[in-house]
Design a protein around this motif. Sequence first.
Motif, PDB file in Angstrom:
ATOM      1  N   ALA A   1       0.844  -1.191   0.000  1.00 40.56           N
ATOM      2  CA  ALA A   1       0.000   0.000   0.000  1.00 40.56           C
ATOM      3  C   ALA A   1       0.877   1.238   0.000  1.00 40.56           C
ATOM      4  O   ALA A   1       2.018   1.228   0.465  1.00 40.56           O
ATOM      5  CB  ALA A   1      -0.922   0.016   1.217  1.00 40.56           C
ATOM      6  N   PHE A   2       0.316   2.288  -0.512  1.00 39.81           N
ATOM      7  CA  PHE A   2       0.935   3.613  -0.433  1.00 39.81           C
ATOM      8  C   PHE A   2      -0.124   4.548   0.130  1.00 39.81           C
ATOM      9  O   PHE A   2      -1.253   4.589  -0.357  1.00 39.81           O
ATOM     10  CB  PHE A   2       1.393   4.091  -1.807  1.00 39.81           C
ATOM     11  CG  PHE A   2       1.832   5.522  -1.813  1.00 39.81           C
ATOM     12  CD1 PHE A   2       0.989   6.534  -2.261  1.00 39.81           C
ATOM     13  CD2 PHE A   2       3.087   5.877  -1.352  1.00 39.81           C
ATOM     14  CE1 PHE A   2       1.388   7.874  -2.255  1.00 39.81           C
ATOM     15  CE2 PHE A   2       3.500   7.205  -1.346  1.00 39.81           C
ATOM     16  CZ  PHE A   2       2.647   8.202  -1.796  1.00 39.81           C
ATOM     17  N   GLN A   3       0.235   5.281   1.188  1.00 39.34           N
ATOM     18  CA  GLN A   3      -0.714   6.208   1.810  1.00 39.34           C
ATOM     19  C   GLN A   3      -0.045   7.562   1.964  1.00 39.34           C
ATOM     20  O   GLN A   3       1.112   7.635   2.376  1.00 39.34           O
ATOM     21  CB  GLN A   3      -1.140   5.695   3.188  1.00 39.34           C
ATOM     22  CG  GLN A   3      -1.895   4.386   3.144  1.00 39.34           C
ATOM     23  CD  GLN A   3      -2.170   3.833   4.525  1.00 39.34           C
ATOM     24  OE1 GLN A   3      -1.583   4.267   5.512  1.00 39.34           O
ATOM     25  NE2 GLN A   3      -3.058   2.859   4.594  1.00 39.34           N
ATOM     26  N   SER A   4      -0.791   8.588   1.662  1.00 42.81           N
ATOM     27  CA  SER A   4      -0.221   9.931   1.842  1.00 42.81           C
ATOM     28  C   SER A   4      -1.334  10.912   2.166  1.00 42.81           C
ATOM     29  O   SER A   4      -2.500  10.693   1.838  1.00 42.81           O
ATOM     30  CB  SER A   4       0.524  10.385   0.586  1.00 42.81           C
ATOM     31  OG  SER A   4      -0.400  10.716  -0.430  1.00 42.81           O
TER      32      SER A   4
ATOM     33  N   ASN B   1       9.144   4.271  11.415  1.00 41.52           N
ATOM     34  CA  ASN B   1       8.926   3.052  10.632  1.00 41.52           C
ATOM     35  C   ASN B   1       8.386   1.987  11.581  1.00 41.52           C
ATOM     36  O   ASN B   1       8.737   1.961  12.768  1.00 41.52           O
ATOM     37  CB  ASN B   1      10.233   2.567  10.006  1.00 41.52           C
ATOM     38  CG  ASN B   1      10.803   3.623   9.084  1.00 41.52           C
ATOM     39  OD1 ASN B   1      10.072   4.337   8.410  1.00 41.52           O
ATOM     40  ND2 ASN B   1      12.122   3.747   9.055  1.00 41.52           N
ATOM     41  N   THR B   2       7.574   1.106  11.071  1.00 42.88           N
ATOM     42  CA  THR B   2       6.942   0.123  11.956  1.00 42.88           C
ATOM     43  C   THR B   2       6.996  -1.261  11.351  1.00 42.88           C
ATOM     44  O   THR B   2       7.076  -1.437  10.123  1.00 42.88           O
ATOM     45  CB  THR B   2       5.469   0.473  12.230  1.00 42.88           C
ATOM     46  OG1 THR B   2       4.741   0.417  11.001  1.00 42.88           O
ATOM     47  CG2 THR B   2       5.319   1.845  12.843  1.00 42.88           C
ATOM     48  N   ILE B   3       6.959  -2.234  12.237  1.00 41.24           N
ATOM     49  CA  ILE B   3       6.797  -3.628  11.837  1.00 41.24           C
ATOM     50  C   ILE B   3       5.664  -4.189  12.678  1.00 41.24           C
ATOM     51  O   ILE B   3       5.630  -4.010  13.901  1.00 41.24           O
ATOM     52  CB  ILE B   3       8.081  -4.442  12.081  1.00 41.24           C
ATOM     53  CG1 ILE B   3       9.182  -3.955  11.146  1.00 41.24           C
ATOM     54  CG2 ILE B   3       7.826  -5.930  11.872  1.00 41.24           C
ATOM     55  CD1 ILE B   3      10.526  -4.628  11.404  1.00 41.24           C
TER      56      ILE B   3
ATOM     57  N   ALA C   1       4.183  -2.860   3.151  1.00 33.31           N
ATOM     58  CA  ALA C   1       4.266  -4.154   2.461  1.00 33.31           C
ATOM     59  C   ALA C   1       4.167  -5.261   3.493  1.00 33.31           C
ATOM     60  O   ALA C   1       4.672  -5.126   4.615  1.00 33.31           O
ATOM     61  CB  ALA C   1       5.571  -4.266   1.681  1.00 33.31           C
ATOM     62  N   GLY C   2       3.539  -6.341   3.101  1.00 36.07           N
ATOM     63  CA  GLY C   2       3.388  -7.425   4.060  1.00 36.07           C
ATOM     64  C   GLY C   2       3.083  -8.738   3.394  1.00 36.07           C
ATOM     65  O   GLY C   2       2.803  -8.818   2.187  1.00 36.07           O
ATOM     66  N   ILE C   3       3.166  -9.784   4.184  1.00 33.87           N
ATOM     67  CA  ILE C   3       2.800 -11.120   3.722  1.00 33.87           C
ATOM     68  C   ILE C   3       1.833 -11.731   4.723  1.00 33.87           C
ATOM     69  O   ILE C   3       1.812 -11.335   5.898  1.00 33.87           O
ATOM     70  CB  ILE C   3       4.031 -12.039   3.553  1.00 33.87           C
ATOM     71  CG1 ILE C   3       4.835 -12.093   4.871  1.00 33.87           C
ATOM     72  CG2 ILE C   3       4.913 -11.587   2.404  1.00 33.87           C
ATOM     73  CD1 ILE C   3       5.957 -13.088   4.860  1.00 33.87           C
TER      74      ILE C   3
ATOM     75  N   PHE D   1       0.359 -12.969   9.903  1.00 36.38           N
ATOM     76  CA  PHE D   1       0.763 -11.934   8.956  1.00 36.38           C
ATOM     77  C   PHE D   1       1.945 -11.164   9.521  1.00 36.38           C
ATOM     78  O   PHE D   1       2.157 -11.122  10.736  1.00 36.38           O
ATOM     79  CB  PHE D   1      -0.390 -10.985   8.635  1.00 36.38           C
ATOM     80  CG  PHE D   1      -0.687 -10.006   9.727  1.00 36.38           C
ATOM     81  CD1 PHE D   1      -1.563 -10.333  10.747  1.00 36.38           C
ATOM     82  CD2 PHE D   1      -0.097  -8.739   9.738  1.00 36.38           C
ATOM     83  CE1 PHE D   1      -1.848  -9.429  11.760  1.00 36.38           C
ATOM     84  CE2 PHE D   1      -0.380  -7.841  10.752  1.00 36.38           C
ATOM     85  CZ  PHE D   1      -1.245  -8.184  11.763  1.00 36.38           C
ATOM     86  N   ALA D   2       2.680 -10.575   8.624  1.00 35.39           N
ATOM     87  CA  ALA D   2       3.765  -9.671   9.000  1.00 35.39           C
ATOM     88  C   ALA D   2       3.740  -8.512   8.021  1.00 35.39           C
ATOM     89  O   ALA D   2       3.558  -8.726   6.816  1.00 35.39           O
ATOM     90  CB  ALA D   2       5.114 -10.375   8.977  1.00 35.39           C
ATOM     91  N   GLN D   3       3.903  -7.350   8.547  1.00 34.72           N
ATOM     92  CA  GLN D   3       3.747  -6.173   7.686  1.00 34.72           C
ATOM     93  C   GLN D   3       4.697  -5.090   8.160  1.00 34.72           C
ATOM     94  O   GLN D   3       4.856  -4.883   9.361  1.00 34.72           O
ATOM     95  CB  GLN D   3       2.303  -5.685   7.783  1.00 34.72           C
ATOM     96  CG  GLN D   3       1.991  -4.432   7.030  1.00 34.72           C
ATOM     97  CD  GLN D   3       0.506  -4.145   7.059  1.00 34.72           C
ATOM     98  OE1 GLN D   3      -0.278  -4.734   6.349  1.00 34.72           O
ATOM     99  NE2 GLN D   3       0.128  -3.212   7.905  1.00 34.72           N
TER     100      GLN D   3
END
Lengths: 524, 408
Positions: free
Chosen positions: A394-397, A471-473, A416-418, A437-439
């Motif tokens: 995704a792209f968010q702005s 930044n986040t995980i 981005a995630g799986i 999931f991981a993102q």
Amino acid sequence: MNRSFLLLFFLLIIQPGYSQQADTISEVPSINCREMQVLMQQWLHSDNAAGLAFSNVYRGGLTTFENFYSSGNHHRVQEGSALNGIKFYSEGYSSFNDKLFARGHFKFSKYIEEDRAWSDVVNTYNGNPYIYGSSVRGNYDHQLFDLSLKVYSAAIGSFNYGFTIDYQVGDISRQRDPRTRTYMLNYSAIPSVTYSISEKSRLGLNAYYKYGKERMPNISTVQTDPNLQYYTFTGLHNVMGRVGGYKAFQRQFISDAVGGALQYNFVNQNVKLLLSAGGDLLWQETLGDKKQSPGSYNSYGFNITANLIHSSTGFVHNALLVAKYNNGGANEFRQTLFTERDTLTGVSTEYWVTDYVYKNRYVVETFDVQFSWKSIALKPNSQERKWSVGATSAFQSFENIYYLPKSEYAASKLIAGINGTMLLLDRGNHNLEISAFAQGAYSLNVLLDLESDTEVAEFILGPDFEFHSRNTIEIGGSLTYTFPLRVPKMNAMTGYARLYGENLFANKSYGWLAFGLAIGLLTF
Amino acid sequence: MRRITILVFSVQLLMLSLGCSREEPQFLKNLRIETKLPQNIKAEITYDNKEVVLYNQSYTHIYKTDAAGALVVPELIPDVYTINTCWELTGEQYKELVAETIYLEDNARVLITATLNNVPIYNENDLEIPLESVILKDLVISKVYYSGTKDDMNRSYVVDQFVEVFNNSDDIVYVDGKYLALAESMSPPAYLAANNPEYIYTRQICMFPGDGDDYPILPGGSIVIAARSARDHTTSAMNSVDLSAADFEVKDSDGMGNPAIKALPMYSSSTSLKFFNLITGGPNAVFLFETEEDVLEWPEFYAPGRSSGERFRRVPIETVIDGVEVLKNEAANGPNIDLKRLQNSIDAGFAFISATSGYVNESVERKVCRIGEGRVYLQDTNNSVEDFVLISGPQPKDYENPQLLNLQ
């Protein structure tokens, strides 16, 4: 009207209805199978109810009750540091006769948002800037009722017709001085139609009208604090705080929105493609005491959806792209209060007159693109899911600009995630499925350029700048157990229990934890 | 009508969305402001190289006039502004400027000044500032404490209000026979300054006793007038003030109230109240005046459109020595300058406390503009926006509070 509406929903949900089709294969309804059928119902990604006629979902109602909790310090200033509450959700497919069908859902949520400040409105961000609030942190009690009914017809010649009614009502109640209670009401009507060009191609069209009202009639206090300030915002860092400013303060937002969308659907033996493109226009009034108005807000938006489903032997692949763009502008008013006194009756009339309008003094833009892909492996000779893998991006702005003089606030991020699911246990009607999931979210750009320092700049925008810079995980997972339920003299049902948890990690030991437990039923 | 408006607006929005751009609001460019000196000033004199201030709640802009006494504002946000300019002269300097012969002490203080309040500047049309001459008097109102406070049981406490009068000159001034007055404060307002340029309509007038030389105020000294009760209020409300050493107490006669404090009796009042009725949240337009005429012969008027209720005695503005306009800080939009009761020649601005209804132990007090010869001089530009500051925790006769120091 409200009572009839609610009665209709409960009939849909509780009683076994005459749905599109009966599930003649299973002894008990299958949640897995239902989820796959809902996945195949592409037109749910659009507002066009008429298109629901092209894919079937087995009869029955799905009901869920969930208890959730989330907390952490990775949040914006005008949001709470914890959410704790319950949700109730029920949806059902039914039919009135062999030509007219219905899908309805009822959602209820009640939760407490803790330690929230600086905003007593429903929509704080990237919208109407004329919000208000107190700098004192307090708990907020949220309640929301959300009802939706989609009615759609079988084919009449080459046409299918549909109609959607949405109704939302809720309130937010602050539990600490100064105490506000904001009431919200939204409803929309969405007529729709599809035209079958051929067996494989269809066109769709829907329009909508939405009315919204948010009202905060007064503010009360239980303690007398002569130094208690209340703040009214006019965009970005511009705010006015007054001691005792909550007295005689009231505000309401009244909005009207119109919109529509076009769809194209291609279907063959293995491929289903749905494309939808639409737009909307919104106009919102902001009114206070004696109809005083700080300004008005308007916006326009575009949205595109593309949903591709490819079925092969033993697999279903689904790609979904959703893009939304919104552009809003607030016109700021300068008004003068006039008083007219009738010397005969002694009655005084006060009213506000607008002397000047700053057009588009505050402008907001948001852009959101999400793409997901999922490959689902089916059980042998079945339409049920065995395992799946997927990826998301995704792209968010957003960008907020306040003119005269110009100040700017913007941020964008890439996500981005799986994800994946797997059936750990598959014994007839007893299933245990795990999902994970991981993102990751990467902050691309953050900009805060204010022409002056104010309390908002120091206490809200500055910390929020830090929030958007992180930044986040995020990692999470769930366990879902489904089992048959047999109650004498009642149709067989399937029960399920789902336990989930997720944690978000951000820079400098910031984070957000969420977990919950949901239980539910699927009935015939 | 609303549906038609929505439809028209929707079409405009649709066209806008197709164009995908929004019109930005613009600054005003090259706004010309000219000054106009009073008619008695010689023709060859110009208002050159003088500061002109444009300000509102959000911004303050300072400009200098050119040789012709005009200025061009290169860029300005359209809004409502207060425009203020001031040229301070001695009496000797002022006499050289005027075309006529006037009688004025050489060391008098004169202001050539203008304050235009709430001027809507939404286009680039030229503006003219008409200046007027103001001769500053010796006595000024230095403190007005009207908010009251909370007592030790957190109840509203309002009996500790006071007004202080300061001698800003270098000579002894006697208050004997002068008057302390409070303008009407009805809601809706009865007699606004904008509608009554020559008179102030009063709710209460107190007359200082004495035969002419009984009650002096020394240069740099002051007197405290307790509006209701001259005692040590800190015994009831820790945050309050000690008025046991006040110079006057508003009451009917000596011996009442605090027997040690001289009475300042009510001379004219629209109600039967015997105390100085300052309103805790405002408005309170307080002023001093003096006259040789019999004040009780001046006419009284009901509020416009009424024939019963309070009657307000009319005071000519040329009798006014000094006044301060205190406005109510409205909850919704703050002080409303359109509700001024005092003309700009008495007070071109206004003061207010932070709370909307009082009880916050705050006062409005005149700033100190310089210290010399062992005493302070208070700021007097005839504009309480510039001259007054909000003080939390007022103290009578205290001019050493750092918040008051405005050294020039």
